[in-house]
Design a protein around this motif. Structure first.
Motif, PDB file in Angstrom:
ATOM      1  N   CYS A  30     -28.593  47.454 -45.082  1.00 38.46           N
ATOM      2  CA  CYS A  30     -27.558  46.912 -44.197  1.00 38.46           C
ATOM      3  C   CYS A  30     -26.765  45.839 -44.921  1.00 38.46           C
ATOM      4  CB  CYS A  30     -28.200  46.307 -42.948  1.00 38.46           C
ATOM      5  SG  CYS A  30     -29.354  44.952 -43.335  1.00 38.46           S
ATOM      6  N   SER A  31     -25.735  45.349 -44.267  1.00 40.25           N
ATOM      7  CA  SER A  31     -25.041  44.144 -44.714  1.00 40.25           C
ATOM      8  C   SER A  31     -25.659  42.957 -43.963  1.00 40.25           C
ATOM      9  CB  SER A  31     -23.553  44.243 -44.459  1.00 40.25           C
ATOM     10  OG  SER A  31     -22.879  43.141 -45.066  1.00 40.25           O
ATOM     11  N   TYR A  32     -25.017  41.791 -44.066  1.00 44.36           N
ATOM     12  CA  TYR A  32     -25.570  40.602 -43.415  1.00 44.36           C
ATOM     13  C   TYR A  32     -24.473  39.571 -43.196  1.00 44.36           C
ATOM     14  CZ  TYR A  32     -25.539  39.047 -48.288  1.00 44.36           C
ATOM     15  OH  TYR A  32     -25.162  38.745 -49.573  1.00 44.36           O
ATOM     16  N   THR A  33     -24.796  38.597 -42.370  1.00 48.91           N
ATOM     17  CA  THR A  33     -23.918  37.446 -42.176  1.00 48.91           C
ATOM     18  C   THR A  33     -24.617  36.189 -42.690  1.00 48.91           C
ATOM     19  OG1 THR A  33     -24.755  36.992 -39.950  1.00 48.91           O
ATOM     20  CG2 THR A  33     -22.846  38.459 -40.153  1.00 48.91           C
ATOM     21  N   THR A  34     -23.822  35.172 -42.996  1.00 49.61           N
ATOM     22  CA  THR A  34     -24.340  33.880 -43.452  1.00 49.61           C
ATOM     23  C   THR A  34     -23.798  32.789 -42.547  1.00 49.61           C
ATOM     24  OG1 THR A  34     -24.241  34.703 -45.717  1.00 49.61           O
ATOM     25  CG2 THR A  34     -24.619  32.356 -45.422  1.00 49.61           C
ATOM     26  N   GLU A  35     -24.693  31.903 -42.134  1.00 48.15           N
ATOM     27  CA  GLU A  35     -24.300  30.808 -41.245  1.00 48.15           C
ATOM     28  C   GLU A  35     -24.772  29.483 -41.828  1.00 48.15           C
ATOM     29  OE1 GLU A  35     -25.172  29.335 -36.621  1.00 48.15           O
ATOM     30  OE2 GLU A  35     -25.779  31.332 -37.325  1.00 48.15           O
ATOM     31  N   ALA A  36     -23.856  28.534 -41.998  1.00 58.11           N
ATOM     32  CA  ALA A  36     -24.196  27.202 -42.493  1.00 58.11           C
ATOM     33  C   ALA A  36     -24.875  26.406 -41.387  1.00 58.11           C
ATOM     34  CB  ALA A  36     -22.954  26.481 -42.981  1.00 58.11           C
ATOM     35  N   TYR A  52     -29.320  33.619 -43.256  1.00 60.15           N
ATOM     36  CA  TYR A  52     -28.884  34.985 -43.507  1.00 60.15           C
ATOM     37  C   TYR A  52     -29.469  35.891 -42.425  1.00 60.15           C
ATOM     38  CZ  TYR A  52     -27.434  33.421 -48.137  1.00 60.15           C
ATOM     39  OH  TYR A  52     -26.813  32.770 -49.179  1.00 60.15           O
ATOM     40  N   SER A  53     -28.586  36.633 -41.755  1.00 59.44           N
ATOM     41  CA  SER A  53     -29.020  37.508 -40.678  1.00 59.44           C
ATOM     42  C   SER A  53     -28.572  38.935 -40.982  1.00 59.44           C
ATOM     43  CB  SER A  53     -28.417  37.048 -39.342  1.00 59.44           C
ATOM     44  OG  SER A  53     -28.852  37.873 -38.288  1.00 59.44           O
ATOM     45  N   PRO A  54     -29.492  39.871 -41.041  1.00 65.98           N
ATOM     46  CA  PRO A  54     -29.113  41.262 -41.348  1.00 65.98           C
ATOM     47  C   PRO A  54     -28.330  41.884 -40.199  1.00 65.98           C
ATOM     48  CG  PRO A  54     -31.423  41.150 -40.728  1.00 65.98           C
ATOM     49  CD  PRO A  54     -30.948  39.733 -40.826  1.00 65.98           C
ATOM     50  N   ILE A  85     -30.844  39.341 -51.393  1.00 67.18           N
ATOM     51  CA  ILE A  85     -31.477  40.635 -51.676  1.00 67.18           C
ATOM     52  C   ILE A  85     -32.395  41.061 -50.532  1.00 67.18           C
ATOM     53  CG2 ILE A  85     -33.462  39.672 -52.925  1.00 67.18           C
ATOM     54  CD1 ILE A  85     -33.163  42.050 -54.891  1.00 67.18           C
ATOM     55  N   TYR A  86     -32.972  40.084 -49.834  1.00 63.53           N
ATOM     56  CA  TYR A  86     -33.851  40.381 -48.696  1.00 63.53           C
ATOM     57  C   TYR A  86     -33.044  40.642 -47.423  1.00 63.53           C
ATOM     58  CZ  TYR A  86     -37.052  38.467 -52.083  1.00 63.53           C
ATOM     59  OH  TYR A  86     -37.746  38.237 -53.241  1.00 63.53           O
ATOM     60  N   ALA A  87     -31.985  39.873 -47.222  1.00 63.86           N
ATOM     61  CA  ALA A  87     -31.149  40.080 -46.044  1.00 63.86           C
ATOM     62  C   ALA A  87     -30.546  41.474 -46.041  1.00 63.86           C
ATOM     63  CB  ALA A  87     -30.046  39.020 -45.995  1.00 63.86           C
TER      64      ALA A  87
END
Length: 556
Positions: A30-36, A52-54, A85-87
């Motif tokens: 999958c892809s993922y999002t990143t949140e500060a 990081y959320s898949p 790589i895990y996300a």
């Protein structure tokens, strides 16, 4: 305080794809999002983090949550191997910058805050709507040290840990040999620099320990000048105050080190753990100690040791195993179908699967002989002692081995040509010889003056007469020892096959610089004095009193 989730862009996806191919893992899910995120600590300090959320299809649940604490930034290079790589394979990842680094508030004081900060991070995670009820930890080197700090008081919802090339005891590394480990100066130089552009892949790589080297000719000069402490103070100014605390506390049992030592984690931890190391890593001795301690308690621990340096052992070459380990213990979707121990046998070019480390061995002694020989036969009682002089102003150089940045398996033939080094070399072996575990030496040794260090290395001389290092030990000599008895020194663990036709070589010197601060030959403090006295080392060999003992594999 949080930001808005940001979707992965094309450049990040490309880097993730290329990086995954390099480390040998399977395709993305999958892809993922990143949140500060800003995470509050008990004292009001806020730590900067990225969550990081898949982006999983059909409302699938994440495979699990991984918590990573890092003092080297959260830029492209470092976040790929630790989070992205895990996300991209279905895991949530909370990637947190250590206190006082890369956007996190507070003052960076290596090792002193990780125990409590990590507990506060866990407490905060449990309150988040995305928390799945359990988590694993991951990360190499200092990131692994932060895991041991958390496991000092293991949270019940921490279910697994992946800990490559990491110490649990800062004092052991810094002063454990009795001499100051000088890579603490180069690492402190790295850590006390202003934050660099985290968007740059190259700057992220520069923030990986072991790729920084000594950074400048000025630092090389500062490490070489005497008195050491004064020279470093001139170089660092008000940067890296912790470095000078290190220099002030050579006793590893001093209270200063108490918050930086986590042996108790080895006594309390019961979760599955994957340890990764390299025979030429800086922290190999600590990793193998961790394995033994956990094994004795029946903990589910797996060990991988390659022919790697510190950076090579950080996960770059063991990512498939790490993924399999997480699949079983975190995602619960796979099985870690690998042996408990997997080691690379230097000299043979092959990996060996084992049920435990070390396997069964039997000791075989090779005796130091006259004329720089090493053999299975006892020397005569008339065999004369041999000696060398170590000059602190022209110290024996460090060549390869377990250095932070310039280590590894190297050609160390130059030692045989130095007047301040003794080498003892066997005749060519008539058959292959495999060793597992730690070799040790008995040396009937004395020094004048008595203030001296010993560096002992086991090497192999190939059929081309080129010597390569296998394992070694460094030790400041205990002034209270009984000089009428041989000095016993255990070398670091190794797994090596001497092939027929090669020769065994034992190297003995009075220093290894700039890996360790030099013994100045006086009773004055080695980091605060500029007075030096050359030290004459004498090794007696009559009747076999000095010997190298190899742990030779028992055929099965």
């Amino acid at each position: 305080m949080t930001g808005q989730p940001v979707k992965r862009n094309y450049a990040a996806a490309t880097l993730d794809y290329l990086g995954a191919r390099y480390v040998g893992v399977g395709p993305e899910l999958c892809s993922y999002t990143t949140e500060a995120i800003q995470i509050p600590m008990r004292d009001g300090v806020k730590l900067a983090a990225d969550f990081y959320s898949p982006e999983l299809p059909n409302k699938q649940s994440p495979a699990g949550l991984i918590m990573i604490q890092c003092c080297y930034g959260r830029g492209a290079g470092i976040s790929f191997i630790n989070a992205r790589i895990y996300a991209a394979r279905g895991y949530q990842a909370l990637f947190v910058s250590t206190r006082g680094t890369h956007g996190s508030e507070g003052v960076f004081d290596p090792g002193s805050n990780e125990e409590y900060d990590s507990q506060d991070i866990v407490s905060w995670m449990r309150q988040q709507p995305w928390y799945p009820g359990s988590f694993a930890t991951l990360g190499a080197s200092y990131l692994g040290y932060s895991q041991w700090a958390l496991l000092h008081d293991p949270p019940e919802d921490c279910i697994a840990a992946v800990i490559p090339v990491a110490p649990h005891d800062q004092a052991w590394h810094t002063w454990g040999t009795g001499s100051f480990r000088l890579d603490r100066a180069s690492w402190s130089d790295l850590m006390s620099r202003p934050d660099e552009d985290q968007g740059s892949f190259l700057s992220s790589l520069a923030n990986i320990p072991g790729l920084s080297f000594l950074r400048s000719a000025k630092l090389e000069k500062a490490v070489a000048d005497l008195p050491l402490e004064k020279s470093l103070q001139k170089y660092f100014g008000d940067r890296a105050p912790w470095l000078f605390e290190y220099l002030k506390h050579p006793n590893v049992d001093d209270d200063y080190w108490a918050s930086r030592r986590h042996h108790i984690a080895l006594e309390r931890t019961n979760i599955p753990i994957l340890l990764v190391s390299g025979w030429y890593d800086t922290f190999t001795t600590q990793t193998l100690h961790q394995y033994r301690e956990l094994c004795e308690r029946g903990v589910n621990v797996n060990l991988i040791v390659g022919s790697w340096t510190h950076v090579q052992g950080s996960g770059l070459h063991s990512m498939p195993e790490i993924m399999d380990f997480l699949s079983e213990h975190v995602a619960k979707t796979g099985k870690y179908n690998r042996s408990q121990v997997r080691v690379y046998i230097t000299g043979s070019g092959e990996w060996r699967s084992l049920q435990s480390w070390p396997p069964s061995t039997q000791p075989h002694a090779l005796y130091l002989q006259e004329s720089s020989g090493l053999g299975f036969g006892l020397p005569t009682q008339a065999a004369r002692p041999t000696s060398f002089v170590f000059d602190p102003l022209d110290p024996t150089p460090s060549i390869g081995g377990n250095q932070m940045s310039a280590g590894g398996r190297v050609n160390d033939s130059a030692y045989a040509d130095r007047p301040d080094v003794l080498t003892f070399t066997s005749e060519p072996l008539s058959e292959d010889l495999e060793i597992f575990g730690f070799p040790y030496v008995h040396l009937m040794h004395e020094s004048n003056p008595p203030f001296a260090d010993l560096f002992v290395r086991l090497s192999e001389v190939d059929i081309e007469d080129v010597s390569h290092n296998i394992t070694e030990v460094y030790r400041a000599i205990d002034l209270a020892r009984d000089t009428s008895q041989p000095l016993k020194l255990e070398l670091q663990d190794c797994a090596h096959r001497f092939r027929a036709g090669t020769r065994v070589r034992l190297i003995i010197a009075g220093g290894s610089f700039p890996m360790y601060a030099r013994n100045l030959g006086t009773e004055e403090d080695r980091v605060r004095s500029d007075k030096t006295i050359p030290q004459r080392h004498t090794v007696s060999i009559a009747g076999g009193v000095s010997q190298l003992v190899l742990p030779i594999a028992i055929p099965v």
